[in-house]
Motif scaffolding. Sequence first.
Motif, PDB file in Angstrom:
ATOM      1  N   VAL A 123       3.503  -6.564   2.839  1.00 29.03           N
ATOM      2  CA  VAL A 123       2.636  -7.268   1.913  1.00 29.03           C
ATOM      3  C   VAL A 123       3.250  -8.405   1.153  1.00 29.03           C
ATOM      4  O   VAL A 123       2.772  -9.335   0.517  1.00 29.03           O
ATOM      5  CB  VAL A 123       2.059  -6.629   0.969  1.00 29.03           C
ATOM      6  CG1 VAL A 123       1.001  -5.411   1.720  1.00 29.03           C
ATOM      7  CG2 VAL A 123       3.184  -5.373   0.314  1.00 29.03           C
ATOM      8  N   GLU A 124       4.764  -8.528   1.262  1.00 30.99           N
ATOM      9  CA  GLU A 124       5.620  -9.520   0.800  1.00 30.99           C
ATOM     10  C   GLU A 124       6.703  -9.946   1.720  1.00 30.99           C
ATOM     11  O   GLU A 124       7.569  -9.091   2.229  1.00 30.99           O
ATOM     12  CB  GLU A 124       6.004  -9.129  -0.608  1.00 30.99           C
ATOM     13  CG  GLU A 124       5.135  -8.957  -1.831  1.00 30.99           C
ATOM     14  CD  GLU A 124       5.914  -8.264  -2.953  1.00 30.99           C
ATOM     15  OE1 GLU A 124       7.050  -8.615  -3.204  1.00 30.99           O
ATOM     16  OE2 GLU A 124       5.206  -8.158  -4.161  1.00 30.99           O
TER      17      GLU A 124
ATOM     18  N   LEU B 144      11.865  -7.312   0.808  1.00 28.80           N
ATOM     19  CA  LEU B 144      10.670  -7.316   1.340  1.00 28.80           C
ATOM     20  C   LEU B 144       9.908  -6.151   0.599  1.00 28.80           C
ATOM     21  O   LEU B 144      10.319  -5.206   0.406  1.00 28.80           O
ATOM     22  CB  LEU B 144      10.611  -7.616   2.683  1.00 28.80           C
ATOM     23  CG  LEU B 144      10.684  -6.362   3.843  1.00 28.80           C
ATOM     24  CD1 LEU B 144       9.998  -6.572   4.927  1.00 28.80           C
ATOM     25  CD2 LEU B 144      12.292  -6.270   3.993  1.00 28.80           C
ATOM     26  N   ALA B 145       8.377  -6.106   0.747  1.00 32.45           N
ATOM     27  CA  ALA B 145       7.580  -5.125   0.357  1.00 32.45           C
ATOM     28  C   ALA B 145       6.683  -4.824   1.358  1.00 32.45           C
ATOM     29  O   ALA B 145       6.109  -5.424   2.327  1.00 32.45           O
ATOM     30  CB  ALA B 145       6.864  -5.438  -1.087  1.00 32.45           C
TER      31      ALA B 145
ATOM     32  N   GLU C 153       3.218  -1.851   2.245  1.00 35.98           N
ATOM     33  CA  GLU C 153       2.456  -1.046   1.869  1.00 35.98           C
ATOM     34  C   GLU C 153       2.287   0.332   2.929  1.00 35.98           C
ATOM     35  O   GLU C 153       2.143   0.016   4.345  1.00 35.98           O
ATOM     36  CB  GLU C 153       0.868  -1.748   1.542  1.00 35.98           C
ATOM     37  CG  GLU C 153       0.653  -2.088   0.476  1.00 35.98           C
ATOM     38  CD  GLU C 153      -0.703  -2.457   0.041  1.00 35.98           C
ATOM     39  OE1 GLU C 153      -0.872  -3.062  -0.824  1.00 35.98           O
ATOM     40  OE2 GLU C 153      -1.542  -2.282   1.137  1.00 35.98           O
TER      41      GLU C 153
ATOM     42  N   LYS D 213       3.273   1.595  -2.375  1.00 41.86           N
ATOM     43  CA  LYS D 213       3.867   0.340  -2.143  1.00 41.86           C
ATOM     44  C   LYS D 213       5.443   0.504  -2.304  1.00 41.86           C
ATOM     45  O   LYS D 213       5.841   1.306  -3.183  1.00 41.86           O
ATOM     46  CB  LYS D 213       3.683  -0.614  -3.157  1.00 41.86           C
ATOM     47  CG  LYS D 213       4.499  -2.132  -2.949  1.00 41.86           C
ATOM     48  CD  LYS D 213       4.260  -3.195  -4.259  1.00 41.86           C
ATOM     49  CE  LYS D 213       4.849  -4.431  -3.743  1.00 41.86           C
ATOM     50  NZ  LYS D 213       4.568  -5.361  -4.865  1.00 41.86           N
TER      51      LYS D 213
ATOM     52  N   ASN E 297       9.228  -1.214  -2.133  1.00 44.20           N
ATOM     53  CA  ASN E 297       9.999  -2.434  -2.261  1.00 44.20           C
ATOM     54  C   ASN E 297      11.497  -2.146  -1.636  1.00 44.20           C
ATOM     55  O   ASN E 297      12.136  -0.986  -2.077  1.00 44.20           O
ATOM     56  CB  ASN E 297      10.338  -2.837  -3.675  1.00 44.20           C
ATOM     57  CG  ASN E 297       9.262  -3.536  -4.228  1.00 44.20           C
ATOM     58  OD1 ASN E 297       8.192  -3.768  -3.611  1.00 44.20           O
ATOM     59  ND2 ASN E 297       8.935  -3.188  -5.764  1.00 44.20           N
TER      60      ASN E 297
END
Length: 395
Positions: free
Chosen positions: A265-266, A281-282, A284, A303, A305
């Motif tokens: 998601v990131e 990075l992230a 889900e 989530k 991280n």
Amino acid sequence: MKSSLYPGPRLHVVKVYLPIISVRLETNATAQLHLKARLHLSAQYHFGRLFERIDAITDVHFVASARFRNYSVGIAHLKYEACNTRFTLAQIICPSYLLKTQVKPLVMDILKATLPGALCQAVQQVGNVALFDFLYTANVLVSVHSATTLQYQLATMPQITPDTFAVKLNIWIRTAGRFLVVPASDHPIVFPLLKGSNLCLLFTQDALNAILPAMVRVAPLEFITRPQVFSGSIQLINAVAVLLSHHKCPTCPEKSPLKILLKVVEPPVIVLHPSSAHLQLAVEIAVAAKDPLGAIIDLFILKANLKLSAEMSVHGCKLIFRATLMKVDLFVIASDIGHISVNSLSKWIHLLLVETFMPRINDCLNAGLPVPSLLNIKMDYAKFLILQGSLALCV
């Protein structure tokens, strides 16, 4: 004896003894090329009715000054502003019936008349070939993988100072039908000392972070928690069952296999430290299971991280990262079973990511970031330096 130059003579180079070549960078943005060499030269002379070959062993010190001019769209031109030649005649080889004292003035005359111009022309031709080679290797199009290509392009006029010869490159990224340009940094950049290296190539942190999302393209990963997929599947199922036991939920499953959906998601970013590099990075993590009637129900979404250590190497002219999961910070994004604590899940989610997600990340990173081979200098097995937010590769 009447002596003269053979009509239309040519100065021939028989042999060049090991030359010494050096480049001196000047304060006025010019470069001075110094060449010292011993040349074995020959030419035809006319002595009376005879044509004789005269050989001269000559020590030459050649100096040329040049600067870059007229930059436009990845192309720069080289202009020579001075070209000077000093030489001394070390030896004359001529037929025995000729006196060297008579021959020497004639040899000196032809050398003075032809050698400086011939050397200047030769060096300019070599310089133009080197410039073409430089531009050819600076402006390159390379493939990252089937969906992404990078184009390196000379961004400005090469910069010459007394300490450095520096080149800035723009990077064009084409991925999924979109174009993204990563302009060369306008901020002052600290250049490393070469210390025996031939070339140092610097990537700023911003440039790496523009390229990484194009390299790391991980599709959503969906699977059922079974031991053959994830070694801690039973422990994770038990941990989720303990969470569910704290809630009065007649429709909640009891220790049934979990359906896991992982998605990025990131996008990843790199953080450069003086002695190390980390990726962040992230993702889900959506967790679902079958209820007692066999229907799939959503339980909760987490989530995570992620902080990854990054080992770097250069092989096959590609910058390759190898990531290891260091830390996971878990947060609850949504829950269909009420308030839950992630503490009991952390250990097994960490293992889940190590075994199922990290191999996908490393597969992407292992494809590598192609690096240009300026002047055909290969960057393989480069040394790494991190200087004020830039990653330097030196060979």
